[in-house]
Design an enzyme around this catalytic site. Structure first.
Site, PDB file in Angstrom:
ATOM      1  N   ASP A 119       1.062  -0.875  -0.085  1.00  0.00           N
ATOM      2  CA  ASP A 119      -0.043   0.097  -0.143  1.00  0.00           C
ATOM      3  C   ASP A 119       1.064   1.285   0.021  1.00  0.00           C
ATOM      4  O   ASP A 119       1.869   1.225   0.655  1.00  0.00           O
ATOM      5  CB  ASP A 119      -0.908  -0.015   1.172  1.00  0.00           C
ATOM      6  CG  ASP A 119      -1.912   1.334   1.011  1.00  0.00           C
ATOM      7  OD1 ASP A 119      -2.583   1.188   0.276  1.00  0.00           O
ATOM      8  OD2 ASP A 119      -1.806   2.081   1.351  1.00  0.00           O
ATOM      9  N   GLU A 129       0.786   5.379   0.466  1.00  0.00           N
ATOM     10  CA  GLU A 129       0.105   6.902   0.495  1.00  0.00           C
ATOM     11  C   GLU A 129       0.559   8.132  -0.358  1.00  0.00           C
ATOM     12  O   GLU A 129       1.743   7.617  -0.327  1.00  0.00           O
ATOM     13  CB  GLU A 129       0.206   7.693   2.133  1.00  0.00           C
ATOM     14  CG  GLU A 129      -0.830   6.388   2.459  1.00  0.00           C
ATOM     15  CD  GLU A 129      -1.672   6.165   2.896  1.00  0.00           C
ATOM     16  OE1 GLU A 129      -2.461   6.994   2.129  1.00  0.00           O
ATOM     17  OE2 GLU A 129      -2.797   4.856   3.020  1.00  0.00           O
ATOM     18  N   HIS A 156      -5.946   7.423   6.980  1.00  0.00           N
ATOM     19  CA  HIS A 156      -5.170   6.184   5.792  1.00  0.00           C
ATOM     20  C   HIS A 156      -3.483   5.542   6.254  1.00  0.00           C
ATOM     21  O   HIS A 156      -3.183   6.722   5.930  1.00  0.00           O
ATOM     22  CB  HIS A 156      -5.566   6.435   4.417  1.00  0.00           C
ATOM     23  CG  HIS A 156      -6.636   6.040   3.734  1.00  0.00           C
ATOM     24  ND1 HIS A 156      -7.054   5.567   3.306  1.00  0.00           N
ATOM     25  CD2 HIS A 156      -8.341   6.479   4.469  1.00  0.00           C
ATOM     26  CE1 HIS A 156      -8.760   5.079   3.181  1.00  0.00           C
ATOM     27  NE2 HIS A 156      -9.257   6.361   3.974  1.00  0.00           N
ATOM     28  N   ASP A 208      -3.018  -0.140   6.701  1.00  0.00           N
ATOM     29  CA  ASP A 208      -3.406  -0.789   5.426  1.00  0.00           C
ATOM     30  C   ASP A 208      -2.999  -1.773   4.775  1.00  0.00           C
ATOM     31  O   ASP A 208      -4.007  -2.447   4.479  1.00  0.00           O
ATOM     32  CB  ASP A 208      -3.800   0.689   4.136  1.00  0.00           C
ATOM     33  CG  ASP A 208      -4.924   2.019   4.212  1.00  0.00           C
ATOM     34  OD1 ASP A 208      -5.275   1.191   6.068  1.00  0.00           O
ATOM     35  OD2 ASP A 208      -4.900   2.221   4.010  1.00  0.00           O
TER      36      ASP A 208
END
Length: 228
Positions: free
Chosen positions: A7, A9, A150, A155
């Site tokens: 994951d 960001e 998040h 995540d």
């Protein structure tokens, strides 16, 4: 099979318009089971972080200012991924950003076939249902207590649990056929040599007599009597 749950960001939604990675989280799984090995880093994007993104991720340009550049973590990241398949939720998004950063450094990028998209898997498995990570966690009763914002590693850890459930859950670890939970597969038992002589009975005579007496109370033609 070794796979990496990934994951990222980012500062925005479009890697082709100047947005950059701000955080990377990876979880190693083998046969869909997390091994406990993870990779996590924040990344200085060398640009501003829009306020709307900060509200989602909690990351600011000030917080990221002293974090390593992607070029400083690329070697460790690529070494952790190795030759594993990369699993991501909305994989084209994460693949686009990772490959953009690798391209900026003149490094080899990951081809599309290296990625598995759990959004696509979920939509095929549950047509018409919501396929967001939150929705899938709720479907599989996976706690979201750790997800107030998040975060890439948070995540990735949640996605690892979702990915396991999408592949049959922890019961797949008992799959004797080793087929990864494929429907219709047959269990294959290895051939075993016959004993040179049968094992002696461990039933006592009083137990045998009690069993015969019990069978007499049932009446009728019993299969146990026919088998002796």
């Amino acid at each position: 099979m070794r796979e990496i749950i990934l994951d990222t960001e980012t500062t925005g939604l479009d890697c082709n318009l100047g947005d950059r990675i701000t955080e990377i989280g990876c979880v190693e799984v083998v046969d869909c089971i997390p091994t406990g090995r993870t990779f996590h880093t924040y990344v200085n994007p060398q640009r501003d972080v829009p306020e709307i993104v900060t509200k989602i991720t909690g990351l600011t340009a000030e917080f990221l200012a002293d974090k390593p550049l992607f070029e400083d973590v690329a070697e460790k990241f690529c070494a952790f991924v190795g030759d594993a398949v990369i699993v991501a939720h909305n994989a084209p998004f994460d693949a686009g950003f990772v490959n953009m950063e690798l391209t900026r450094l003149g490094r080899d990028t990951y081809p599309n076939q290296r990625f598995k998209d759990t959004v696509r898997i979920a939509r095929e498995k549950f047509p018409g249902a919501h396929a967001s990570l939150d929705a899938l966690c709720k479907r599989f009763n996976i706690s979201l207590e750790t997800r107030d914002k998040h975060g890439a590693l948070v995540d990735a850890l949640l996605l690892a649990e979702v990915y396991l459930e999408l592949n049959g859950g922890r019961t797949r670890a008992l799959d004797l056929a080793g087929d990864g939970g494929n429907a219709g597969a047959k269990v294959a038992f290895p051939a075993r040599p016959q004993r040179p002589s049968p094992l002696a009975s461990r039933i006592r005579e009083d137990e045998r007599a009690a069993h015969i007496a019990f069978l007499e109370t049932l009446g009728g033609e019993l299969i146990w009597k026919k088998l002796g």
